[in-house]
Design an enzyme around this catalytic site. Structure first.
Site, PDB file in Angstrom:
ATOM      1  N   GLY A  13       0.776  -1.246   0.000  1.00  0.00           N
ATOM      2  CA  GLY A  13       0.000   0.000   0.000  1.00  0.00           C
ATOM      3  C   GLY A  13       0.801   1.286   0.000  1.00  0.00           C
ATOM      4  N   SER A  14       1.984   1.281  -0.609  1.00  0.00           N
ATOM      5  CA  SER A  14       2.762   2.529  -0.578  1.00  0.00           C
ATOM      6  C   SER A  14       2.097   3.628  -1.414  1.00  0.00           C
ATOM      7  CB  SER A  14       4.210   2.291  -1.021  1.00  0.00           C
ATOM      8  OG  SER A  14       4.293   2.022  -2.397  1.00  0.00           O
ATOM      9  N   ASN A  15       1.451   3.276  -2.525  1.00  0.00           N
ATOM     10  CA  ASN A  15       0.714   4.297  -3.281  1.00  0.00           C
ATOM     11  C   ASN A  15      -0.483   4.806  -2.488  1.00  0.00           C
ATOM     12  OD1 ASN A  15       1.714   4.872  -6.161  1.00  0.00           O
ATOM     13  ND2 ASN A  15       1.983   2.654  -5.966  1.00  0.00           N
ATOM     14  N   MET A  87      -4.610  -6.383  -6.882  1.00  0.00           N
ATOM     15  CA  MET A  87      -4.102  -7.420  -7.773  1.00  0.00           C
ATOM     16  C   MET A  87      -5.175  -8.339  -8.352  1.00  0.00           C
ATOM     17  SD  MET A  87      -1.082  -6.504  -8.019  1.00  0.00           S
ATOM     18  CE  MET A  87      -0.299  -7.837  -8.924  1.00  0.00           C
ATOM     19  N   ARG A  88      -6.437  -7.964  -8.206  1.00  0.00           N
ATOM     20  CA  ARG A  88      -7.508  -8.810  -8.715  1.00  0.00           C
ATOM     21  C   ARG A  88      -8.217  -8.081  -9.859  1.00  0.00           C
ATOM     22  NH1 ARG A  88      -9.175 -13.305  -5.993  1.00  0.00           N
ATOM     23  NH2 ARG A  88      -7.784 -12.858  -4.282  1.00  0.00           N
ATOM     24  N   ASN A 104      -6.467   3.625 -12.061  1.00  0.00           N
ATOM     25  CA  ASN A 104      -5.437   2.671 -11.625  1.00  0.00           C
ATOM     26  C   ASN A 104      -4.066   3.251 -11.933  1.00  0.00           C
ATOM     27  OD1 ASN A 104      -4.294   0.088 -10.838  1.00  0.00           O
ATOM     28  ND2 ASN A 104      -4.011  -0.350 -13.019  1.00  0.00           N
ATOM     29  N   HIS A 106      -0.308   2.014 -13.119  1.00  0.00           N
ATOM     30  CA  HIS A 106       0.349   0.859 -13.730  1.00  0.00           C
ATOM     31  C   HIS A 106       1.820   1.209 -13.944  1.00  0.00           C
ATOM     32  CE1 HIS A 106       0.708  -2.817 -15.991  1.00  0.00           C
ATOM     33  NE2 HIS A 106       1.338  -2.151 -16.936  1.00  0.00           N
ATOM     34  N   SER A 133       2.028   5.017 -15.305  1.00  0.00           N
ATOM     35  CA  SER A 133       0.867   5.656 -15.925  1.00  0.00           C
ATOM     36  C   SER A 133      -0.332   5.531 -14.999  1.00  0.00           C
ATOM     37  CB  SER A 133       0.496   4.956 -17.244  1.00  0.00           C
ATOM     38  OG  SER A 133       1.603   4.827 -18.096  1.00  0.00           O
ATOM     39  N   GLU A 139     -12.997  -2.360 -19.237  1.00  0.00           N
ATOM     40  CA  GLU A 139     -13.022  -3.817 -19.268  1.00  0.00           C
ATOM     41  C   GLU A 139     -11.705  -4.389 -19.811  1.00  0.00           C
ATOM     42  OE1 GLU A 139     -15.436  -1.834 -20.134  1.00  0.00           O
ATOM     43  OE2 GLU A 139     -17.322  -2.560 -19.269  1.00  0.00           O
ATOM     44  N   ASP A 142      -5.582  -2.766 -18.222  1.00  0.00           N
ATOM     45  CA  ASP A 142      -4.627  -1.656 -18.388  1.00  0.00           C
ATOM     46  C   ASP A 142      -4.859  -0.901 -19.702  1.00  0.00           C
ATOM     47  OD1 ASP A 142      -3.410  -2.435 -15.965  1.00  0.00           O
ATOM     48  OD2 ASP A 142      -2.134  -3.871 -17.000  1.00  0.00           O
ATOM     49  N   ALA A 170       8.450   7.764  -8.473  1.00  0.00           N
ATOM     50  CA  ALA A 170       7.668   8.573  -9.425  1.00  0.00           C
ATOM     51  C   ALA A 170       6.167   8.307  -9.264  1.00  0.00           C
ATOM     52  CB  ALA A 170       8.122   8.276 -10.851  1.00  0.00           C
TER      53      ALA A 170
END
Ligand code: GRF
Length: 187
Positions: A13-15, A87-88, A104, A106, A133, A139, A142, A170
């Site tokens: 959970g660092s983000n 991750m799901r 999200n 990525h 990004s 759907e 990414d 970053a």
């Protein structure tokens, strides 16, 4: 009223921490939710007194899990969902119900390297830069519109691990900034 954001995590959970740290006038963190009840980031959020929710889909199946998640998000009055190391894969149904309201981060310069092992793939390809990004979730994995990107140089001798660490710095700058811009447009 501040825009209410939910952060979905599966791990450290660092983000999520960077999004929490940057919360202010633009948005407030209304829920930290996880599919992993033992996620390290969840313990951090709880210790900070943030509202948390966790449920493992194991045994109950994806539809029941997502119905419970959806209910928790609606109860928390969430306007935007920020995936941060979640991750799901969300089902098409779930994405449709929250269309245009899920983003999200990525760890690649999309549209390059969708999916996993992004840093190893960038190094193997001989790319001069990796990066991260923030994109709208659709759907397609990414595949949604890119809202913001940061390029990070690939140095001689970089491994997937050293590049990941440089890109992560970053990510922590990019995600809160793009999230704040996104909620300003959708509020
Ligand atoms: C980050 O690299 C993010 O880009 C990817 O998964 C990682 C999550 O790290 N989607 P953290 O849980 O935010 O520390």
């Amino acid at each position: 009223m501040k825009h209410r954001v939910a952060i979905l995590i599966s791990g450290r959970g660092s983000n999520m921490m960077s999004i929490v740290a940057a919360a202010g006038d633009a948005y407030q963190v209304a829920l930290v939710a996880s599919d992993k009840p033992d996620a390290a980031g969840l313990a951090w959020a709880k210790a900070r007194g943030l509202p948390t929710w966790a449920l493992s889909p194991k045994g109950i199946g994806k539809p029941a899990f997502e119905a419970a998640l959806d209910a928790a998000l609606r109860e928390a009055g969430v306007g935007t969902i920020a995936l941060a190391g979640y991750m799901r894969l969300l089902s098409d149904d779930f994405v449709a119900r929250w269309r245009g309201r899920i983003i999200n981060i990525h760890p690649s310069l999309l549209p390059k390297y969708k999916g996993l092992d992004t840093h190893a793939r960038a190094i193997a390809a001989g790319d001069s830069h990796g990066g991260c990004s923030v994109h709208v979730v659709t759907e397609e994995l990414d595949g949604g519109a890119v809202l913001g990107q940061t390029e990070v140089p690939i140095e001689p001798g970089d491994t997937a691990e050293t590049l990941a660490a440089r890109v992560l710095v970053a990510e922590h700058r990019l995600y809160p900034r793009v999230l704040a811009e996104f909620v300003a447009q959708t509020s």
